[in-house]
Write an enzyme that holds these catalytic residues in place. Structure first.
Site: not given
Length: 530
Positions: A286, A351, A404
């Protein structure tokens, strides 16, 4: 045992709160990285006995009668979350000058808020409480409902649900592929609470038989699923996972960005470590690209020169839409970008589920006016992506990226991987150092692989990076806080016959059966002659 239970039941005031807190704190030892699940056979019987004594004076109104039960559940939850999530405060110490003031909020206020769900679990249980095995079933239902609510309310934070205590190793993870996390939460509490029956001997034999049957089925199903023949693997994908181990304090330091990027390129260019097979996919963690591609097009040229024919690089990067810099209308996304051997971005997945107070600030205008800022400092607040989709790789393999903590949401992962072959998880756990946090995060990725029956590759900045097969077995991994690469070959066996829709049905069905059992025992107690 009767004497011990009696003393716990009669506890009052601060002593009851302290024992509830200690029981919850003890239960954390059942979670990663400790995995000592036996402690739950102590924590939950103590909770049952505390709830046995959680009564108000007879004249009290309905809601007031529930306050003692809520208090017990809240203190149990507060102990569980304080000791299980203390490492969250480490993120605030990375930039201590700006955020140290918020440390009590992360270490105490967050657990206090999450403990409300366990207080609700205790209240729901007390509504159908009995003096026998029925109360065990009602407690299981209460926790099942509360854990589900914890995964959806206020965007959700289903970290360390109780059901994970019953899944410390792949052998014990396989049941989640049938009943889902909802079912595992309820069944785990049901079994863990059974020793409470030792104090009264009422339905003790029935309870022990039920607990033993569930435990045997849990282990037996795991053994059957792990020992069964693998499906034919018609396709495979060679993957290189890169773990650079960049310090969080350096991530956005303008003076070292070129060095960080060169480190990523050098690690990716290493000779193959295993059978000499050239990786078809190179995976970076990430936000591993330390600048915007719109500001550094030369970075795409360097990546194109790195990649050979047919290779794809999937990298965590911040993606900008609109003009960057001083333009207030620019939008920023925490993304995974796919780059081909010509140095072209061929796909990007943003995301969808952002971290509150980390990647965006709820009620930003109001909170910013009193000096509260988000933890992740970047020119603009991150925007959420609209929809996740699969990235097509070599051999028409469809890979769905999760960034994440998106990987901790069971329903979202199962829904978004319904038409995929491979789960990709990129993360940066450097915020939390070598604490239980990264180990717990990795465990949740394992369980997602089992639920979906899909292999998972994971790239973490400081660890834990690894390859997990479709049964949750860690095929290979890189240790935390080490820099290196991991070359793996991912094969794609036939998918499990258990579909997403089946799991969504079976989990609530488990709650319904336990609820029916609790109601039946409650009715039987009321009809029993005095």
């Amino acid at each position: 045992m009767d004497r011990l239970a009696g003393r716990i039941i009669l506890l009052w005031g601060w002593r009851r709160a302290l024992v509830a807190f200690a029981a919850g704190a003890l239960a954390v030892l059942a979670q990663a990285p400790y995995d000592f699940f036996a402690v739950c056979f102590v924590s939950f019987p103590v909770l049952v006995w505390l709830l046995d004594g959680a009564t108000a004076e007879p004249p009290a109104r309905f809601l007031k009668r529930l306050v003692p039960a809520f208090a017990v559940g809240w203190w149990f939850g507060f102990g569980y979350f304080v000791t299980g999530l203390w490492w969250v405060g480490g993120a605030l110490l990375v930039e201590a000058d700006d955020f140290a003031w918020a440390l009590p909020l992360a270490v105490l206020a967050l657990p206090a808020l999450l403990a409300v769900f366990y207080g609700l679990a205790a209240v729901l249980a007390r509504l159908f409480w009995t003096g026998d095995i029925g109360r065990i079933a009602s407690l299981a239902v209460g926790f099942g409902v509360a854990e589900w609510l914890r995964s959806v309310v206020f965007t959700g934070f289903p970290w360390n649900p109780i059901g994970y205590a019953a899944m410390p190793i792949p052998l014990l993870m396989q049941s989640v592929s049938v009943v889902g996390v909802i079912g595992m939460n309820a069944l785990a509490v049901f079994v863990f609470s059974m020793p409470a029956l030792l104090a009264s001997n009422r339905h003790l034999r029935t309870g022990l038989v039920l607990a033993a049957a569930l435990a045997i089925a849990h282990v037996g199903f795991g053994y059957w699923r792990l020992s069964g023949p693998e499906g034919a693997s018609a396709r495979s994908l060679a993957v290189r996972i890169v773990q650079p181990s960049i310090l969080q304090t350096e991530k956005w330091d303008g003076e070292v960005r070129d060095r960080i990027f060169r480190t990523m390129l050098d690690l990716s260019a290493q000779p193959a470590l295993a059978d000499g097979k050239k990786p078809q996919l190179i995976l970076w963690p990430e936000t591993s690209v330390p600048f915007l591609f719109t500001e550094r097009p030369d970075a795409l040229v360097a990546i194109g020169e790195l990649l050979g024919d047919g290779q794809i690089l999937m990298a965590g990067a911040v993606r900008a839409e609109g003009s960057s810099g001083s333009n207030a209308n620019a939008r920023y996304y925490n993304s995974v970008v796919a780059i081909n051997d010509a140095g072209e971005i061929v796909d990007a997945v943003d995301k969808v589920h952002l971290v509150p107070f980390g990647e965006y600030l709820p009620f930003e205008d109001m909170l910013a006016s009193i000096g509260i800022e988000k933890i992740v400092q970047f020119p603009m607040t991150f925007s959420a992506g609209n929809q996740r989709h699969a990235v097509t790789l070599a051999g028409a393999i469809r890979a769905v990226p999760f960034i994440c903590y998106e990987i901790i949401f069971p329903d979202m992962v199962k829904h978004d991987t319904a038409m995929s072959d491979l789960i990709v998880n990129v993360t940066n756990d450097a915020w939390f150092g070598d604490t239980p946090g990264p180990y717990q995060h990795f465990r949740q990725a394992q369980i997602r692989a089992v639920e979906t029956s899909q292999p998972l590759v994971r790239a973490a900045n400081t660890g834990i990076s690894g390859f997990i097969d479709d049964r949750g077995r860690v095929v290979d991994a890189l240790a935390i806080n080490t820099a290196g690469v991991l070359d793996v070959t991912v094969s794609f066996p036939n998918q499990s016959s258990m579909s997403f829709a089946d799991q969504r049905f079976v989990g609530p069905l488990v709650l319904l059966v336990l609820f029916g059992f609790a109601c039946g025992m409650r009715l039987r107690q009321r009809l029993r002659p005095n």
